[in-house]
Design an enzyme around this catalytic site. Sequence first.
Site, PDB file in Angstrom:
ATOM      1  N   ARG A 109       1.644  25.235 -19.199  1.00  0.00           N
ATOM      2  CA  ARG A 109       1.220  24.841 -17.842  1.00  0.00           C
ATOM      3  C   ARG A 109       2.432  24.546 -16.962  1.00  0.00           C
ATOM      4  NH1 ARG A 109      -2.256  20.042 -19.523  1.00  0.00           N
ATOM      5  NH2 ARG A 109      -2.730  19.711 -17.330  1.00  0.00           N
TER       6      ARG A 109
ATOM      7  N   ARG B 271      -2.588  27.902  -6.217  1.00  0.00           N
ATOM      8  CA  ARG B 271      -1.639  27.802  -7.325  1.00  0.00           C
ATOM      9  C   ARG B 271      -0.749  29.032  -7.420  1.00  0.00           C
ATOM     10  NH1 ARG B 271      -4.634  23.856 -10.814  1.00  0.00           N
ATOM     11  NH2 ARG B 271      -3.369  23.431 -12.635  1.00  0.00           N
TER      12      ARG B 271
ATOM     13  N   ARG C 121      -8.062  15.916 -23.118  1.00  0.00           N
ATOM     14  CA  ARG C 121      -8.338  17.256 -22.597  1.00  0.00           C
ATOM     15  C   ARG C 121      -7.818  18.312 -23.569  1.00  0.00           C
ATOM     16  NH1 ARG C 121      -6.687  17.677 -16.290  1.00  0.00           N
ATOM     17  NH2 ARG C 121      -5.925  19.697 -17.022  1.00  0.00           N
TER      18      ARG C 121
ATOM     19  N   LYS D   3      -1.589  14.208  -9.394  1.00  0.00           N
ATOM     20  CA  LYS D   3      -2.394  14.816  -8.316  1.00  0.00           C
ATOM     21  C   LYS D   3      -3.823  14.278  -8.318  1.00  0.00           C
ATOM     22  CE  LYS D   3      -1.882  19.176  -9.477  1.00  0.00           C
ATOM     23  NZ  LYS D   3      -1.064  19.046 -10.696  1.00  0.00           N
TER      24      LYS D   3
ATOM     25  N   ARG E 145      -2.801  10.956 -21.843  1.00  0.00           N
ATOM     26  CA  ARG E 145      -3.955  10.942 -20.942  1.00  0.00           C
ATOM     27  C   ARG E 145      -5.281  11.060 -21.712  1.00  0.00           C
ATOM     28  NH1 ARG E 145      -4.075  14.985 -15.920  1.00  0.00           N
ATOM     29  NH2 ARG E 145      -4.114  16.624 -17.503  1.00  0.00           N
TER      30      ARG E 145
END
Length: 218
Positions: free
Chosen positions: A166, A84, A155, A15, A123
């Site tokens: 998540r 969300r 992160r 995204k 990531r």
Amino acid sequence: MKKIFIIFGPPGSGKGTHSARLACSYNIAHLSTGEMLRQKASDEERALMKKGILVSDNRLVELLRVRIQNSDCDNGFILDGFPRNLLQVELLDNLLKEQSLSLEAVIALEAPEDVLLSRLSGRRFCPNCSNNYHLTYDPPEQDGFCSCGFELRQRADDNSETIRARLRVFKEETIPLLDVYSLRSLPIIHVVSAGEINDVQKIIYERVQSTLLLSRFV
Ligand code: AMP
């Protein structure tokens, strides 16, 4: 007319990457609620984010209400990470109505879970310019460092336990939104985002272009 899009998809579906590219193509703003929170979150909110739990709906909509007044939203914006849950759909409807704005389309990204897991665990981000990298698929030129010179970080919510939380929140609270938007006369652009970034970007751009063209003739 302002171009307003929602980009929808599980964590790791791309995204952020594809919103940024689409924002560039259409000269619109990329509004990531996750990014806004990473910059402005209270200690309490950071604790929720670290666990992969959603923070207050009203808080997010207030951040957005202020943000969309910015001049970089004059041509429109792409919402990455909002709404969300069902209440956020309602809050967004109210916000857009009050500003006499309407949505162009929802872009729904999907990818198999093993792809999502490998993307999220590899990531890395730059705390200075927010650039994202991936250790394998999109490595920085200098190992461990952003092109701006800052050291890359992982992160706090990209660890295996939080990733699972998540994904669960996405399945339970966010997936149902697709049904809500499908029932409206709003284009939903489904794109499988498992492939190479530039190929996926091209597909998204072409599908968005044809949707915009069609909507001008209806
Ligand atoms: P993201 O960068 O979109 O993956 O978001 C990171 C975290 O920020 C999420 O796991 C939530 O804790 C929080 N967050 C981002 N957007 C929202 C939202 N629309 N509603 C509630 N929490 C959010």
